[in-house]
Motif scaffolding. Structure first.
Motif, PDB file in Angstrom:
ATOM      1  N   ARG A 133       0.831 -16.741  11.380  1.00 49.17           N
ATOM      2  CA  ARG A 133       0.356 -17.897  10.344  1.00 49.17           C
ATOM      3  C   ARG A 133       0.601 -17.565   8.774  1.00 49.17           C
ATOM      4  O   ARG A 133       1.034 -18.414   8.239  1.00 49.17           O
ATOM      5  N   ALA A 134       0.416 -16.212   8.395  1.00 54.05           N
ATOM      6  CA  ALA A 134       0.516 -15.814   7.162  1.00 54.05           C
ATOM      7  C   ALA A 134       2.018 -15.836   6.803  1.00 54.05           C
ATOM      8  O   ALA A 134       2.669 -16.381   5.685  1.00 54.05           O
ATOM      9  N   ARG A 135       3.058 -15.343   7.722  1.00 53.08           N
ATOM     10  CA  ARG A 135       4.504 -15.517   7.556  1.00 53.08           C
ATOM     11  C   ARG A 135       4.941 -16.904   7.610  1.00 53.08           C
ATOM     12  O   ARG A 135       5.884 -17.474   6.397  1.00 53.08           O
ATOM     13  N   LEU A 136       4.459 -17.818   8.114  1.00 52.61           N
ATOM     14  CA  LEU A 136       4.642 -19.492   8.235  1.00 52.61           C
ATOM     15  C   LEU A 136       4.352 -19.922   6.903  1.00 52.61           C
ATOM     16  O   LEU A 136       4.983 -20.587   6.127  1.00 52.61           O
ATOM     17  N   ASP A 151      12.094 -16.345   4.989  1.00 49.35           N
ATOM     18  CA  ASP A 151      12.724 -16.922   6.531  1.00 49.35           C
ATOM     19  C   ASP A 151      12.718 -15.779   7.282  1.00 49.35           C
ATOM     20  O   ASP A 151      12.624 -15.731   8.418  1.00 49.35           O
ATOM     21  N   SER A 152      13.543 -14.487   6.690  1.00 48.91           N
ATOM     22  CA  SER A 152      13.718 -13.591   7.775  1.00 48.91           C
ATOM     23  C   SER A 152      12.452 -12.923   7.939  1.00 48.91           C
ATOM     24  O   SER A 152      12.689 -12.364   9.013  1.00 48.91           O
ATOM     25  N   ARG A 153      11.495 -12.519   7.265  1.00 45.86           N
ATOM     26  CA  ARG A 153      10.201 -12.027   7.524  1.00 45.86           C
ATOM     27  C   ARG A 153       9.609 -12.988   8.794  1.00 45.86           C
ATOM     28  O   ARG A 153       9.076 -12.227   9.500  1.00 45.86           O
ATOM     29  N   LEU A 154       9.587 -14.144   8.755  1.00 42.14           N
ATOM     30  CA  LEU A 154       8.916 -15.024   9.681  1.00 42.14           C
ATOM     31  C   LEU A 154       9.706 -14.744  10.912  1.00 42.14           C
ATOM     32  O   LEU A 154       9.195 -14.500  12.100  1.00 42.14           O
ATOM     33  N   HIS A 155      10.803 -14.795  11.155  1.00 41.14           N
ATOM     34  CA  HIS A 155      11.830 -14.439  12.372  1.00 41.14           C
ATOM     35  C   HIS A 155      11.452 -13.184  12.846  1.00 41.14           C
ATOM     36  O   HIS A 155      11.572 -13.089  14.151  1.00 41.14           O
ATOM     37  N   LEU A 156      11.090 -12.144  11.929  1.00 37.82           N
ATOM     38  CA  LEU A 156      11.103 -10.954  12.287  1.00 37.82           C
ATOM     39  C   LEU A 156       9.567 -10.684  13.046  1.00 37.82           C
ATOM     40  O   LEU A 156       9.507  -9.912  13.931  1.00 37.82           O
ATOM     41  N   ALA A 157       8.789 -11.486  12.278  1.00 40.42           N
ATOM     42  CA  ALA A 157       7.385 -11.465  12.836  1.00 40.42           C
ATOM     43  C   ALA A 157       7.123 -11.787  14.216  1.00 40.42           C
ATOM     44  O   ALA A 157       6.416 -11.545  15.073  1.00 40.42           O
ATOM     45  N   ILE A 158       7.883 -12.788  14.648  1.00 36.20           N
ATOM     46  CA  ILE A 158       8.117 -13.445  15.816  1.00 36.20           C
ATOM     47  C   ILE A 158       8.497 -12.401  16.915  1.00 36.20           C
ATOM     48  O   ILE A 158       7.859 -12.259  17.901  1.00 36.20           O
ATOM     49  N   ALA A 159       9.397 -11.603  16.533  1.00 32.63           N
ATOM     50  CA  ALA A 159       9.921 -10.436  17.265  1.00 32.63           C
ATOM     51  C   ALA A 159       8.864  -9.496  17.314  1.00 32.63           C
ATOM     52  O   ALA A 159       8.651  -8.880  18.471  1.00 32.63           O
ATOM     53  N   GLU A 160       8.089  -9.192  16.128  1.00 32.11           N
ATOM     54  CA  GLU A 160       7.187  -8.181  15.996  1.00 32.11           C
ATOM     55  C   GLU A 160       6.060  -8.360  17.212  1.00 32.11           C
ATOM     56  O   GLU A 160       5.408  -7.372  17.794  1.00 32.11           O
ATOM     57  N   GLN A 197       9.822 -27.546   9.206  1.00 30.90           N
ATOM     58  CA  GLN A 197       9.082 -28.289  10.221  1.00 30.90           C
ATOM     59  C   GLN A 197       9.481 -27.441  11.440  1.00 30.90           C
ATOM     60  O   GLN A 197       8.547 -27.590  12.275  1.00 30.90           O
ATOM     61  N   GLN A 198      10.530 -27.254  11.726  1.00 27.59           N
ATOM     62  CA  GLN A 198      11.001 -26.361  12.859  1.00 27.59           C
ATOM     63  C   GLN A 198      10.153 -25.193  13.212  1.00 27.59           C
ATOM     64  O   GLN A 198       9.767 -25.003  14.353  1.00 27.59           O
ATOM     65  N   HIS A 199       9.764 -24.655  12.078  1.00 26.64           N
ATOM     66  CA  HIS A 199       9.232 -23.022  12.162  1.00 26.64           C
ATOM     67  C   HIS A 199       7.800 -23.316  12.499  1.00 26.64           C
ATOM     68  O   HIS A 199       7.142 -22.619  13.396  1.00 26.64           O
ATOM     69  N   ALA A 200       7.345 -24.419  12.076  1.00 26.81           N
ATOM     70  CA  ALA A 200       5.631 -24.948  12.494  1.00 26.81           C
ATOM     71  C   ALA A 200       5.925 -25.122  13.873  1.00 26.81           C
ATOM     72  O   ALA A 200       4.689 -24.902  14.567  1.00 26.81           O
ATOM     73  N   VAL A 201       6.825 -25.670  14.551  1.00 27.75           N
ATOM     74  CA  VAL A 201       6.751 -26.036  15.884  1.00 27.75           C
ATOM     75  C   VAL A 201       6.877 -24.769  16.694  1.00 27.75           C
ATOM     76  O   VAL A 201       6.161 -24.650  17.645  1.00 27.75           O
TER      77      VAL A 201
END
Length: 234
Positions: A133-136, A151-160, A197-201
């Protein structure tokens, strides 16, 4: 318009209408379907052929105008014209070969769509949920100049939050490779809005524990970025 124009100006898919519209227009420009100095079809006709709203088409044309590919002229003989002198590449990096671009995009989809699916399949801790939620939130509030880092940090957080150190490392590697490509294209505000918008989904699907939805949402999101990279760099 010749048969090449018919092939390029065909209806886009609906998931990434803006990005795919930019890609189709750039393909037509780069392939010389509409030569430098020539006018694009009228907005009403072009929107109908692409199967997008005139608002989406105008946003795409505006992005291309800011990037230097088209120019708008007023008056009786006005319209949108291909710039007489086209930009060379999208930025400071040389355009990659088609093979290396497609290799990077294929690897990214395999890793990041899989990461989103794996994250959604895992029982997440309170820390994991807060982290996503914080990265988003950071991505949604980022300034234009700082957007790609967030953006990179959010994508990395999903992997983390998958709990796999190996997958996280692989996603980090492919993201570094992707960022080198993204540095070669301009930042498009409309694309950033759509990406958020897509990140939120994606994040919602992960938090809801829906692996299929997370994979589908991530794949659609990556397809939008791929469309822009192919349009600007191919």
């Amino acid at each position: 318009m010749d048969t090449a124009g018919d092939a390029l100006f065909r209806p886009v898919r609906t998931g990434n209408a803006f990005e795919e519209t930019v890609e189709r227009l750039l393909q037509a420009i780069r392939l010389g379907v509409v030569p430098p100095g020539e006018r694009l079809p009228a907005e009403r006709e072009l929107a109908a052929r692409l199967g997008v709203s005139r608002v989406t088409l105008r946003e795409a044309l505006h992005a291309l105008q800011e990037a230097g590919f088209v120019e708008s002229r007023r008056g009786r003989y006005g319209g949108t014209f291909i710039s007489a002198s086209l930009p060379v590449g999208g930025g400071p990096v040389p355009p990659p070969s088609v093979g290396s671009l497609e290799d990077a995009l294929t690897l990214r989809t395999a890793l990041e769509a899989g990461a989103a699916e794996a994250a959604a399949a895992r029982v997440l801790s309170g820390y994991d949920r807060d982290h996503l939620r914080a990265r988003l939130a950071e991505c949604e509030s980022a300034e234009l100049t700082d957007y790609r880092r967030k953006d990179s940090r959010l994508h990395l957080a999903i992997a983390e939050v998958t709990g796999s150190a190996s997958l996280t490392s692989a996603v980090a590697d492919v993201r570094m490779r992707l960022n080198e490509l993204l540095d070669g294209i301009p930042l498009l505000p409309r694309n950033i809005e759509h990406s958020n918008q897509q990140h939120a989904v994606i994040v919602a699907a992960v938090l809801d524990g829906d692996p299929a939805a997370a994979r589908s949402a991530m794949t659609e999101h990556l397809d939008g970025t791929a469309a822009l990279l192919r349009g600007f760099l191919s």
